[in-house]
Structures are given as C-alpha cells and as structure tokens.
Motif scaffolding. Structure first.
Motif, mmCIF file in Angstrom:
data_model
loop_
_atom_site.group_PDB
_atom_site.id
_atom_site.type_symbol
_atom_site.label_atom_id
_atom_site.label_comp_id
_atom_site.label_asym_id
_atom_site.label_seq_id
_atom_site.Cartn_x
_atom_site.Cartn_y
_atom_site.Cartn_z
ATOM 1 N N VAL A 196 12.330 -11.069 -1.923
ATOM 2 C CA VAL A 196 12.138 -9.708 -1.420
ATOM 3 C C VAL A 196 12.717 -8.731 -2.422
ATOM 4 O O VAL A 196 13.901 -8.814 -2.771
ATOM 5 N N THR A 197 11.907 -7.804 -2.906
ATOM 6 C CA THR A 197 12.362 -6.810 -3.876
ATOM 7 C C THR A 197 11.883 -5.428 -3.467
ATOM 8 O O THR A 197 11.050 -5.279 -2.561
ATOM 9 N N ALA A 198 12.386 -4.429 -4.167
ATOM 10 C CA ALA A 198 11.947 -3.051 -3.907
ATOM 11 C C ALA A 198 10.476 -2.868 -4.277
ATOM 12 O O ALA A 198 9.820 -1.945 -3.785
ATOM 13 N N ASP A 199 9.948 -3.746 -5.127
ATOM 14 C CA ASP A 199 8.573 -3.603 -5.595
ATOM 15 C C ASP A 199 7.552 -4.394 -4.786
ATOM 16 O O ASP A 199 6.353 -4.302 -5.060
ATOM 17 N N ASN A 200 8.016 -5.193 -3.817
ATOM 18 C CA ASN A 200 7.010 -5.973 -3.089
ATOM 19 C C ASN A 200 6.982 -5.693 -1.590
ATOM 20 O O ASN A 200 6.671 -6.574 -0.776
ATOM 21 N N ARG A 201 7.303 -4.465 -1.226
ATOM 22 C CA ARG A 201 7.141 -4.067 0.175
ATOM 23 C C ARG A 201 5.679 -4.209 0.585
ATOM 24 O O ARG A 201 4.770 -3.883 -0.182
ATOM 25 N N LEU A 202 5.456 -4.632 1.819
ATOM 26 C CA LEU A 202 4.094 -4.848 2.314
ATOM 27 C C LEU A 202 3.596 -3.677 3.152
ATOM 28 O O LEU A 202 2.612 -3.806 3.886
ATOM 29 N N THR A 203 4.273 -2.546 3.009
ATOM 30 C CA THR A 203 3.918 -1.374 3.808
ATOM 31 C C THR A 203 3.167 -0.318 3.003
ATOM 32 O O THR A 203 2.816 0.725 3.531
ATOM 33 N N GLY A 204 2.958 -0.563 1.723
ATOM 34 C CA GLY A 204 2.260 0.403 0.878
ATOM 35 C C GLY A 204 0.876 -0.083 0.470
ATOM 36 O O GLY A 204 0.229 -0.840 1.193
ATOM 37 N N GLN A 228 2.284 -11.060 -1.004
ATOM 38 C CA GLN A 228 1.062 -11.093 -0.212
ATOM 39 C C GLN A 228 0.573 -12.525 0.003
ATOM 40 O O GLN A 228 0.058 -12.869 1.071
ATOM 41 N N SER A 229 0.726 -13.353 -1.011
ATOM 42 C CA SER A 229 0.275 -14.741 -0.864
ATOM 43 C C SER A 229 1.125 -15.477 0.175
ATOM 44 O O SER A 229 0.605 -16.266 0.972
ATOM 45 N N LEU A 230 2.438 -15.208 0.190
ATOM 46 C CA LEU A 230 3.293 -15.799 1.218
ATOM 47 C C LEU A 230 2.877 -15.293 2.597
ATOM 48 O O LEU A 230 2.822 -16.068 3.562
ATOM 49 N N ALA A 231 2.593 -14.005 2.713
ATOM 50 C CA ALA A 231 2.192 -13.435 3.997
ATOM 51 C C ALA A 231 0.962 -14.147 4.551
ATOM 52 O O ALA A 231 0.890 -14.452 5.748
ATOM 53 N N ALA A 232 -0.008 -14.441 3.686
ATOM 54 C CA ALA A 232 -1.240 -15.092 4.134
ATOM 55 C C ALA A 232 -0.966 -16.491 4.666
ATOM 56 O O ALA A 232 -1.503 -16.890 5.713
ATOM 57 N N LEU A 279 -1.941 -6.514 8.427
ATOM 58 C CA LEU A 279 -1.419 -5.861 9.626
ATOM 59 C C LEU A 279 -0.220 -6.632 10.180
ATOM 60 O O LEU A 279 0.801 -6.046 10.539
ATOM 61 N N TRP A 280 -0.343 -7.941 10.245
ATOM 62 C CA TRP A 280 0.738 -8.786 10.767
ATOM 63 C C TRP A 280 1.977 -8.687 9.888
ATOM 64 O O TRP A 280 3.108 -8.580 10.383
ATOM 65 N N ALA A 281 1.793 -8.725 8.578
ATOM 66 C CA ALA A 281 2.920 -8.736 7.641
ATOM 67 C C ALA A 281 3.756 -7.462 7.743
ATOM 68 O O ALA A 281 4.987 -7.515 7.611
ATOM 69 N N GLN A 282 3.113 -6.341 7.971
ATOM 70 C CA GLN A 282 3.850 -5.077 8.035
ATOM 71 C C GLN A 282 4.881 -5.069 9.159
ATOM 72 O O GLN A 282 5.957 -4.491 9.021
ATOM 73 N N GLY A 283 4.569 -5.735 10.259
ATOM 74 C CA GLY A 283 5.482 -5.709 11.397
ATOM 75 C C GLY A 283 6.312 -6.960 11.580
ATOM 76 O O GLY A 283 7.241 -6.970 12.407
ATOM 77 N N ASN A 284 6.011 -8.020 10.823
ATOM 78 C CA ASN A 284 6.659 -9.298 11.091
ATOM 79 C C ASN A 284 7.375 -9.929 9.897
ATOM 80 O O ASN A 284 8.044 -10.954 10.072
#
Length: 293
Positions: A196-204, A228-232, A279-284
C-alpha cells in the motif's frame, strides 16, 4: 532481455529442435505453446543450474539455495522463509512442483539487475523467471538486525514461489496482471502483507482492463497496476468464493484465456467484472493514509 539463442544451452541446434516440436504440437487443438513451454523452461533451468554451480549451496527439503560469501550469515534466514512459504502455497493450489526449486540470492540490486539480462523494476526484492526464483539478499533492504519473522512477512519468497507454482500448474497460460494479482493474494492470505503506497490508492483514476491486459509491465504507475491486480483476485476469492477462484485456475490449466476463464466462471462479461472489482475495492480494500503509514 537476452535473446533465446543466448539463454538456451546448445544454442541454435536446440532452438531448431524446439521449433520443429512446436510445429508438430500445432496439430494438437489445445494451445500448442502450453506443451512446448515446460520444455523450454526446463532447458533454461538446466543452463542456470550449470552457470551457478560454483556458488555456495544450501539445500532444504524443497529448495536449492545458491549464494555468495557475503550472505553466509543470512542464508539460514532465506532457507527458513522458503520452507515457510512452501506448504501454504502448494496447499492452496493443491499442486507441488517436481524436484527442488532453485533460488539464487544476490548481494545487491546491481548484481540482480544484471542477472540474465533482467530489466525489471529496479526496486524489486526478487523476481521469478524461467523456472528460477532470484532474490535480493535480505541484508540489502532490511533494516538493522533483520529477523526471520519480518523476512517471512515482508520478503519476496511467498510471492515468487506462488509465481513458480502457478506457472507450472498452468504451463505458462496466464496474463501478467493475473499472475501478479494471485502472487500478492497469497502474500496477503499467508502473511497478511499488502503493498500500500500513496501512489496506489484505488479511489482515483484507474487503469482500464485493456491497459492491464495489453501493457501491464509498461504502465507508468506500477504500484497502482499491481494494486488493481490484487483487487481483482481478492474480489473473486472474497466475493465470489474460493471455489470460483479455483475454477478460474482450472480453466487456465485447460488452456482458456484469462478473460474467458473469468467470464465462464463468474457468468458475466469481462468489462462488467472489472467494473464490479473497482467498485468493491474502493470500499473494501485498505487505502493509503499518512496516519497509518
């Protein structure tokens, strides 16, 4: 990267033989490269084993670790972390690669980057390629008094061994983003670790499915592409269930493309899948914050 004539022992005669084998295998309906790929991988392993025969060697029940004098005091840590990764990863895939896996330990980043023409991420702690795991010495990146527990949790061995097992299981039939997502998922599942870094937020602004599929390694924000690949993969496992993730792996093993394997397993088109993931990644999923880091 070096060209294949330089990589494969025996040079051109072996290449010609492999090409002829490929032509013969093209008569087989299921992806001929899946039959040829393991042969090429084994030849590469044999060459690298030969090239590194003069390095110091430590064997464990499942690994052969080769290292230099500078890492004599750290090789036991690598051995313990390797074996700690073995059982959880092979159990998750219900698959054990034959023989012992070769791990090469490099004392510094420059030595690792020069290894076999590797041109990957300069900040990487390790990489999997051609049936071999190659890692940076823990001494080169861990802080004072590195511990085995810290190396197991944050080091690269669970990640890279997942790549190797998945590569053997599917005979190389997968997309780059999926194998990176799966390797991170195993790190998260086994060790609780997330990048998790400042550059890999999933909200942008996120990468499109086409960008992830077609140019994963060329994307400018690699930390976001990896996130993103982890989120999938986490979406499949945690929302759809482990059985669905296992079914995707079975389709890949059978020769399906990654997008088709996901579509057939989840009963939705690929674009819809990726939209639901975002959508799921942003909240979870954990997002970077200064307070937490």
């Amino acid at each position: 990267m070096r060209n294949i004539v330089e990589i494969v022992p025996g040079g051109m005669p072996v290449i010609v033989g492999l090409i002829l084998a490929c032509l013969l295998l093209s008569m087989i309906p299921i992806r001929p490269q899946m039959w040829l790929y393991p042969l090429v991988r084994e030849v590469v392993v044999m060459k690298i084993e030969y090239q590194t025969r003069s390095m110091l060697t430590k064997e464990t029940p499942h690994f052969i670790i080769r290292y230099t004098d500078s890492d004599v005091d750290i090789v036991d840590m690598v051995a313990e972390a390797s074996e700690a990764a073995y059982r959880p990863v092979t159990a998750a895939f219900n698959y054990e690669p034959s023989g012992k896996t070769l791990i090469l330990v490099y004392s510094d980043r420059q030595a690792m980057k020069q290894a076999y023409g590797w041109s990957g991420d300069a900040s990487a702690m390790g990489f999997y390629w051609g049936g071999i795991i190659q890692i940076l010495s823990p001494k080169a990146w861990m802080r004072n008094n590195p511990s085995v527990d810290e190396f197991i949790r944050t080091g690269p061995l669970a990640h890279e061994f997942t790549h190797l097992v998945f590569d053997h299981l599917t005979r190389g039939n997968y997309s780059r983003w999926f194998t990176e997502g799966l390797a991170q998922y195993m790190e998260y599942r086994v060790n609780g670790y997330e990048w998790v870094t400042a550059d890999n937020r999933l909200t942008g602004k996120l990468y499109t499915p086409e960008e992830l599929d077609q140019n994963f390694d060329g994307l400018s924000n690699q930390s976001l592409a990896y996130r993103q690949s982890l989120a999938a993969v986490r979406y499949i496992a945690e929302v759809q269930g482990d059985a669905k993730l296992n079914q995707v792996l079975l389709y890949l093993k059978a020769g399906e493309r990654t997008d088709r394997a996901i579509e057939k397993t989840l009963g939705m088109d690929y674009a819809t899948f990726m939209s639901l993931v975002n959508l799921w990644a942003q909240g979870n999923m954990q997002q970077y914050s200064k307070a937490a880091n």
